[in-house]
Scaffold this motif. Structure first.
Motif, mmCIF file in Angstrom:
data_model
loop_
_atom_site.group_PDB
_atom_site.id
_atom_site.type_symbol
_atom_site.label_atom_id
_atom_site.label_comp_id
_atom_site.label_asym_id
_atom_site.label_seq_id
_atom_site.Cartn_x
_atom_site.Cartn_y
_atom_site.Cartn_z
ATOM 1 N N GLU B 22 0.820 -1.180 0.062
ATOM 2 C CA GLU B 22 -0.015 -0.010 0.121
ATOM 3 C C GLU B 22 0.848 1.221 -0.015
ATOM 4 O OE1 GLU B 22 -0.188 -2.257 2.391
ATOM 5 O OE2 GLU B 22 -2.043 -3.132 2.510
ATOM 6 N N VAL B 23 2.214 0.908 0.305
ATOM 7 C CA VAL B 23 2.971 2.489 0.570
ATOM 8 C C VAL B 23 3.985 2.257 -0.335
ATOM 9 C CG1 VAL B 23 4.481 3.567 2.266
ATOM 10 C CG2 VAL B 23 2.685 2.040 3.036
ATOM 11 N N PHE B 24 4.635 1.344 -0.984
ATOM 12 C CA PHE B 24 5.550 1.104 -2.132
ATOM 13 C C PHE B 24 5.137 0.608 -3.241
ATOM 14 C CE2 PHE B 24 7.728 1.570 2.203
ATOM 15 C CZ PHE B 24 8.481 2.673 1.889
ATOM 16 N N GLY B 25 5.475 0.952 -4.362
ATOM 17 C CA GLY B 25 5.405 0.259 -5.679
ATOM 18 C C GLY B 25 6.709 0.441 -6.543
ATOM 19 N N SER B 26 6.345 0.276 -7.677
ATOM 20 C CA SER B 26 7.234 0.272 -8.662
ATOM 21 C C SER B 26 7.449 1.341 -9.738
ATOM 22 C CB SER B 26 7.431 -1.254 -9.275
ATOM 23 O OG SER B 26 8.143 -1.179 -10.649
ATOM 24 N N ASP B 27 8.459 2.026 -10.126
ATOM 25 C CA ASP B 27 8.724 3.010 -11.293
ATOM 26 C C ASP B 27 8.801 2.005 -12.430
ATOM 27 O OD1 ASP B 27 11.344 2.342 -11.667
ATOM 28 O OD2 ASP B 27 11.999 4.233 -10.657
ATOM 29 N N PRO B 41 -1.017 6.339 7.059
ATOM 30 C CA PRO B 41 -2.045 6.281 8.050
ATOM 31 C C PRO B 41 -1.601 5.216 9.207
ATOM 32 C CG PRO B 41 -2.619 5.750 5.581
ATOM 33 C CD PRO B 41 -1.226 6.022 5.653
ATOM 34 N N ALA B 42 -1.863 5.274 10.067
ATOM 35 C CA ALA B 42 -1.407 4.610 11.528
ATOM 36 C C ALA B 42 -1.437 3.128 11.230
ATOM 37 C CB ALA B 42 -2.207 4.857 12.791
ATOM 38 N N GLU B 43 -2.509 2.656 10.675
ATOM 39 C CA GLU B 43 -2.389 1.084 10.320
ATOM 40 C C GLU B 43 -1.630 0.694 9.462
ATOM 41 O OE1 GLU B 43 -4.828 3.149 9.457
ATOM 42 O OE2 GLU B 43 -5.786 2.672 7.514
ATOM 43 N N LEU B 44 -0.593 1.534 8.638
ATOM 44 C CA LEU B 44 0.078 1.008 7.787
ATOM 45 C C LEU B 44 1.531 1.154 8.269
ATOM 46 C CD1 LEU B 44 -1.219 1.942 4.238
ATOM 47 C CD2 LEU B 44 -1.251 -0.225 5.190
ATOM 48 N N GLU B 45 1.717 1.748 9.518
ATOM 49 C CA GLU B 45 3.004 2.143 9.870
ATOM 50 C C GLU B 45 3.896 0.975 10.221
ATOM 51 O OE1 GLU B 45 2.833 4.757 13.141
ATOM 52 O OE2 GLU B 45 2.151 6.524 12.157
ATOM 53 N N GLY B 46 3.268 -0.173 10.752
ATOM 54 C CA GLY B 46 4.049 -1.213 11.009
ATOM 55 C C GLY B 46 4.658 -1.867 9.547
ATOM 56 N N LYS B 47 3.777 -1.708 8.605
ATOM 57 C CA LYS B 47 4.227 -2.503 7.311
ATOM 58 C C LYS B 47 5.481 -1.538 6.603
ATOM 59 C CE LYS B 47 0.049 -4.918 5.290
ATOM 60 N NZ LYS B 47 -0.688 -5.063 4.260
ATOM 61 N N ALA B 48 5.409 -0.293 6.695
ATOM 62 C CA ALA B 48 6.386 0.628 6.422
ATOM 63 C C ALA B 48 7.632 0.227 7.060
ATOM 64 C CB ALA B 48 5.942 2.026 6.536
ATOM 65 N N ARG B 49 7.498 0.042 8.427
ATOM 66 C CA ARG B 49 8.791 -0.219 9.021
ATOM 67 C C ARG B 49 9.335 -1.566 8.569
ATOM 68 N NH1 ARG B 49 9.164 3.491 12.951
ATOM 69 N NH2 ARG B 49 7.139 4.550 13.710
ATOM 70 N N ARG B 50 8.536 -2.405 8.462
ATOM 71 C CA ARG B 50 9.065 -3.796 7.970
ATOM 72 C C ARG B 50 9.779 -3.397 6.544
ATOM 73 N NH1 ARG B 50 4.698 -8.261 6.713
ATOM 74 N NH2 ARG B 50 6.080 -9.818 5.329
#
Lengths: 402, 64
Positions: B22-27, B41-50
């Protein structure tokens, strides 16, 4: 054939990457080196090489591309005279390139392998996996390596290049000639020449009969700074597609099949949780990373206390790095929902495997398609599984029953 | 939390997009592309840290 090789005296000073027990299972050997006082081993075999085994060291040398060059990327020296012989200038760009050429060599092929670009091969890959399964599903037994894994990447790559699918066995033979029987210099030379001559004929044919929508034609029509790219580049990329795109992914798929045959709990986990797949594929790639690359040292240096000389060969054992307990908890265990997984199955730095997104797709689709049709299966006899190793590690025969 | 990518370090492993799609894709080249420019969004913070932890090049930058 009787094995006439000299017994290994010590893994630290005399490792042999083609010794049969190491080929079948290299992980205890890597671990022995990694946990010793000398985590970078040395051998004088095959004209000599160094073998770093810790994650940190493998990544460091992958990052230092000016010191650790790509003048030689195979784990064995090339056959004598290859660079001066016929088509001596044809390599396998960008894997064999160093900056500054590396930049454009890589830039041109990256768009072909971006995730959104390879997504268009998903359905055809699924179809070909289903067609392979059709051949053996009624028999109740199959060779998961030779009847299944081996056929998948070669067909995907042939499709991308726009060459006939009936070349499959020939391509597989050539690639094995280059990558598997590496001590047979004549076979390596002959296999390499056969690949180049085949693609030269494909290029000539396209000059007479232009086509669209295949990678060979696209490469031929590519321009850099207003000039068509040299023929050596076109042939080199075709060479790369075969040599780096077939044996590697087939080995990864084979290892994953071998693993799943022995782990009903992992099959169940994947069946019951669709969201697990992306993490699971990364974990399987970590544990069964097939590829070891090599680098040639540019100038005399000391690397982690080891006196390396200009021209020395250094092996980048990504499979060893991926099982370093300093980086991964319980590194030998497959944990399908492992969250922290900074694996380097596809390398690190400027030479990150260009085909990684395609490889991921093939491994995932191969396993998904198999599990959908053959949810329960097991090894016929673990002792009869055979392996290739050295440059690329994976099973070559893996009989399963269902 | 906001995220960005050091494009000089990114070599297109796509491990950020696998950890946090949801946070990163591909150019176009397959290198990382940030999909959420503003606050995550707070619920995606964990995924972003991962994603940050799994990047082999340490190219993901998280700012609070």
């Amino acid at each position: 054939m009787t094995d006439t090789r000299k017994p290994v005296e010590s893994m630290l000073t005399d490792y042999d990457i083609f010794e049969p027990s190491f080929v079948a299972n290299p992980y205890p050997g890597y671990s022995e080196i990694r946990e010793s006082e000398c985590p970078i081993a040395r051998t004088e075999r095959y004209e000599g090489s160094w073998l770093p085994t810790r994650y940190e060291d493998v990544v460091a040398l992958a990052q230092e591309y000016e010191i650790f060059t790509s003048r030689g990327i195979l784990v064995m020296p090339p056959p004598p005279g290859q660079a001066e012989g016929a088509y001596g200038g044809v390599a396998a760009p960008p894997i064999t390139s160093d900056p500054p050429d590396h930049h454009w060599h890589r830039r041109l092929i990256l768009p072909v392998f971006a995730p959104q670009a390879v997504a268009k091969y998903e359905q055809s890959t699924r179809d070909l996996c289903n067609a392979l399964i059709d051949e053996f599903i009624d028999k109740g037994t199959a060779d998961a390596a030779a009847d299944y894994a081996q056929h998948i990447p070669v067909r995907v790559i042939s499709n991308m290049l726009g060459v006939p699918l009936d070349m499959e066995e020939t391509f597989t033979g050539w690639v094995r000639g280059v990558l598997e029987n590496m001590t047979d210099m004549e076979l390596r030379k002959r296999s390499r020449l056969a690949i180049i001559e085949y693609f030269l004929a494909q290029v000539e044919d396209r000059k007479k009969n232009p086509r669209e929508n295949d990678l060979i034609s696209e490469l031929m029509n590519t321009e850099v700074e207003g000039k068509k790219v040299p023929i050596e580049y076109v042939l080199g990329v075709c060479n790369l597609m075969l040599v780096a795109g077939i044996d590697t992914t087939w080995s990864a798929i084979g290892s994953v099949m071998w693993h799943m045959a022995q782990h009903p709990e992992h099959r169940k986990q994947l069946r019951e949780n669709d969201d697990l797949w992306p993490t699971a594929i990364e974990e399987l790639l970590r544990v069964y990373a097939p590829v070891t690359m090599a680098r040639i040292v540019d100038r005399d240096i000391e690397f982690q206390g080891c006196p390396m000389k200009a021209g020395d060969r250094v092996l980048m054992a990504f499979p060893a790095a991926n099982r370093d307990p300093r980086q991964f908890e319980n590194p030998d265990e497959v944990i399908l929902d492992r969250e922290h997984n900074r694996h380097v199955a596809f390398g690190s730095g400027i030479h990150r495997c260009a085909g990684s997104n395609l490889a991921r797709l093939e491994v995932r689709v191969a396993l998904q398609t198999w599990l959908a049709r053959i949810p329960e299966f097991e090894l016929v006899d673990p002792a009869t599984v055979t392996w290739a190793g050295g440059q690329v590690h994976g099973p070559r025969s893996c009989m399963v029953k269902f | 939390m906001k995220v960005s990518v050091d494009m000089g370090s990114c070599h297109g492993h796509q491990m950020c997009a696998i950890a946090a799609p949801e946070v990163f894709g591909s150019d176009e080249l397959g290198n990382a592309k940030v999909l959420i420019e503003g606050v995550i969004p707070a619920e995606l913070e964990g995924k972003a840290r991962r994603a940050e932890a799994n990047c082999p090049e340490r190219a993901i930058i998280i700012s609070e």
